[in-house]
Design a protein around this motif. Structure first.
Motif, short mmCIF file in Angstrom:
data_model
loop_
_atom_site.label_atom_id
_atom_site.label_comp_id
_atom_site.label_asym_id
_atom_site.label_seq_id
_atom_site.Cartn_x
_atom_site.Cartn_y
_atom_site.Cartn_z
N UNK A 1 0.75 -1.03 -0.24
CA UNK A 1 0.03 -0.24 -0.45
C UNK A 1 0.79 1.09 0.15
N UNK A 2 0.99 1.79 -1.07
CA UNK A 2 1.62 3.18 -1.35
C UNK A 2 0.21 4.60 -0.67
N UNK A 3 0.90 5.44 -1.43
CA UNK A 3 -0.04 6.26 -1.42
C UNK A 3 -1.08 6.65 -2.46
N UNK A 4 -0.60 6.40 -3.81
CA UNK A 4 -1.65 6.19 -4.55
C UNK A 4 -1.48 4.87 -5.54
N UNK A 5 -1.21 3.37 -4.55
CA UNK A 5 -0.66 2.30 -5.25
C UNK A 5 -0.88 1.44 -4.09
N UNK A 6 -1.78 0.68 -4.63
CA UNK A 6 -2.37 -0.95 -3.62
C UNK A 6 -2.47 -1.71 -4.45
#
Length: 73
Positions: free
Chosen positions: A42-47
């Motif tokens: 899980x990243x800021x704009x990415x899962x």
């Protein structure tokens, strides 16, 4: 042709039973999908989620059920 109908009914009954299990015990299956070996990024704009261990478990259970089904019928 009657044997195909028999198999379709059996598959339908199995799906109904599986659906009832998930409906009645769904809250108790929260561990499924969160097993060790399931990859979750899980990243800021990415899962990204890849349930490797969960799918191996499903594969083993389905293989076992199909083996039992073939032995009985």
């Amino acid at each position: 042709m009657q044997s195909i109908g028999k198999y379709i009914v059996i598959i339908g009954v199995v799906l109904v039973v599986i659906g009832l299990i998930f409906w009645l015990a769904g809250d108790k299956l929260g561990w499924f999908g969160n097993l060790p070996g399931d990859i979750r990024v899980e990243r800021r704009n990415f899962r990204f989620y890849m349930p490797i261990t969960s799918m191996i478990l499903v594969s083993i259970l389905l293989s076992l059920l199909l083996w039992v089904f073939r032995r009985l019928f």
